[in-house]
Design an enzyme around this catalytic site. Structure first.
Site, PDB file in Angstrom:
ATOM      1  N   TYR A  57       0.837  -1.195   0.000  1.00  0.00           N
ATOM      2  CA  TYR A  57       0.000   0.000   0.000  1.00  0.00           C
ATOM      3  C   TYR A  57       0.875   1.249   0.000  1.00  0.00           C
ATOM      4  O   TYR A  57       1.708   1.446   0.878  1.00  0.00           O
ATOM      5  CB  TYR A  57      -0.924   0.021   1.212  1.00  0.00           C
ATOM      6  CG  TYR A  57      -2.070  -0.977   1.150  1.00  0.00           C
ATOM      7  CD1 TYR A  57      -2.356  -1.683  -0.008  1.00  0.00           C
ATOM      8  CD2 TYR A  57      -2.866  -1.210   2.265  1.00  0.00           C
ATOM      9  CE1 TYR A  57      -3.402  -2.591  -0.064  1.00  0.00           C
ATOM     10  CE2 TYR A  57      -3.915  -2.114   2.220  1.00  0.00           C
ATOM     11  CZ  TYR A  57      -4.170  -2.799   1.062  1.00  0.00           C
ATOM     12  OH  TYR A  57      -5.204  -3.704   1.021  1.00  0.00           O
ATOM     13  N   LEU A 212     -18.371  -0.125   0.350  1.00  0.00           N
ATOM     14  CA  LEU A 212     -19.154   0.967  -0.231  1.00  0.00           C
ATOM     15  C   LEU A 212     -18.967   1.036  -1.744  1.00  0.00           C
ATOM     16  O   LEU A 212     -19.390   1.994  -2.384  1.00  0.00           O
ATOM     17  CB  LEU A 212     -18.751   2.309   0.401  1.00  0.00           C
ATOM     18  CG  LEU A 212     -19.019   2.445   1.896  1.00  0.00           C
ATOM     19  CD1 LEU A 212     -18.528   3.801   2.401  1.00  0.00           C
ATOM     20  CD2 LEU A 212     -20.496   2.263   2.208  1.00  0.00           C
ATOM     21  N   GLY A 215     -17.355   4.058  -3.117  1.00  0.00           N
ATOM     22  CA  GLY A 215     -18.174   5.252  -2.943  1.00  0.00           C
ATOM     23  C   GLY A 215     -19.446   5.249  -3.769  1.00  0.00           C
ATOM     24  O   GLY A 215     -20.305   6.120  -3.595  1.00  0.00           O
TER      25      GLY A 215
END
Length: 339
Positions: A57, A212, A215
């Site tokens: 990451y 999600l 988004g």
């Protein structure tokens, strides 16, 4: 937040996991160190203790930021999860993959960046379709015995591989995988075909990434904010729009944000589930933390599930056929469903 046990272990983790893939500004996006510190402060102040990162990451910056943070805080308070597998340097042919050599090297490098003596949960990041699963589990068990990791977990791997691994581990007396990280949301439910039933059978906690859907489930794309999402993404098609509109309707009924609805749909499933919530701004995290105070009723859960339903394929749909449920096995399926 309340705490839940992670899989078949005694490890207590908060009911929302903080995803830190955005800690660092490489690639032109993400949170700088100061903002990342503020996000972790807000998370810890709310009772959060479960941090998710990976060796790759932000080219290792995510681990470095976390290391700088926890070195000035109570290390034992946090449950720190990281991952190995994906290529993180170009020094040798074994700088990627699930093999033992890469695992040992990656863990040592992660420990340095994280400024800690041990990693609480180590995930295999993605299955390479090369390394024998017994090699992976034996190596993880050795690291557990050495005290360098505490628990083993796995991500983005076929269900049959995970099942074989946990069965071998039980037979051999090795540590089993206690958590399974996969993509799972109202827009991405294919894990229900094999992965989630397998995880439930083995008592593994599912830790969904992208709960999600980048988004999309907040409704922001329907409001005109396309952000960095690709136009051809399945998060922008007609099916996604239909599902997101139901999310928005339920959110309006409850007077909460759409993210609360989408996250709670995962949290209120029939299996152990702790969604990973990413944030690059403090206000994003603070809004998502309110999720734990929201409860969807049975009708709302059904509407969301119906709108996002997928074909399970064989044998999942075969098991669900009404003829099988009502006319076979002397009502066996009806009795099981009522238990």
């Amino acid at each position: 937040m309340n705490y839940k046990l992670l899989g078949r272990s005694g490890l207590k983790v908060s009911e929302l996991c903080l995803g830190t893939m955005g800690f660092g500004t490489e690639g032109g996006w993400g949170a700088d160190a100061a903002t990342s510190f503020a996000i972790m402060d807000a998370y810890a102040n709310a009772g959060g203790n479960f941090l998710d990162t990976a060796n790759v990451y932000k080219l290792g910056t995510s681990e470095k930021i976390i290391g700088d943070y926890i070195s000035n805080h109570d290390r034992d308070y946090f449950v720190l999860a990281t991952k190995y597998t994906l290529k993180d340097n170009v020094t040798n042919p074994n700088a990627s993959g699930n093999n033992r050599k890469n695992m040992m090297r990656s863990v040592e490098e992660s420990l340095k960046r994280l400024k800690t003596d041990f990693i609480d949960v180590l995930y295999l990041h993605i299955w390479d379709n090369i390394t024998p699963i017994d090699e992976v589990l034996r190596a993880m068990d050795d690291l557990i015995k050495q005290g360098k990791i505490t628990y083993a977990a796995i991500s983005d791997t076929p269900a049959w591989v995970v099942a074989k691994g946990n069965t071998l581990a039980e037979l051999m007396g090795w540590s089993q995988f206690i958590a399974l990280q996969v993509e799972y949301s109202l827009l991405a439910r294919t894990a229900e075909r094999e992965l989630i039933p397998m995880a439930k059978h083995f008592g593994m906690t599912v830790t969904p990434w992208a709960p999600l859907a980048g988004g999309a489930l907040t409704g922001k794309y329907l409001k005109g904010d396309k952000g960095r999402i690709k136009p051809e993404s399945n998060r922008l098609n007609a099916r996604a729009e239909k599902i997101t509109k139901v999310v928005m309707e339920v959110a309006a009924e409850l007077g909460v944000s759409e993210s609360h609805v989408a996250l709670n749909w995962t949290r209120q499933q029939y299996f152990s589930c702790i969604p990973i919530v990413g944030a690059t701004k403090v206000n994003q995290l603070l809004d998502n933390l309110k999720t734990v105070d929201v409860v969807l009723n049975a009708d709302q859960m059904k509407r969301l599930s119906d709108a996002s339903a997928i074909e399970l394929g064989f044998p999942g749909d075969f098991f669900n056929e009404e003829a099988v449920k009502n006319n076979s096995f002397g009502g066996f399926y009806d009795r099981v469903e009522k238990r």
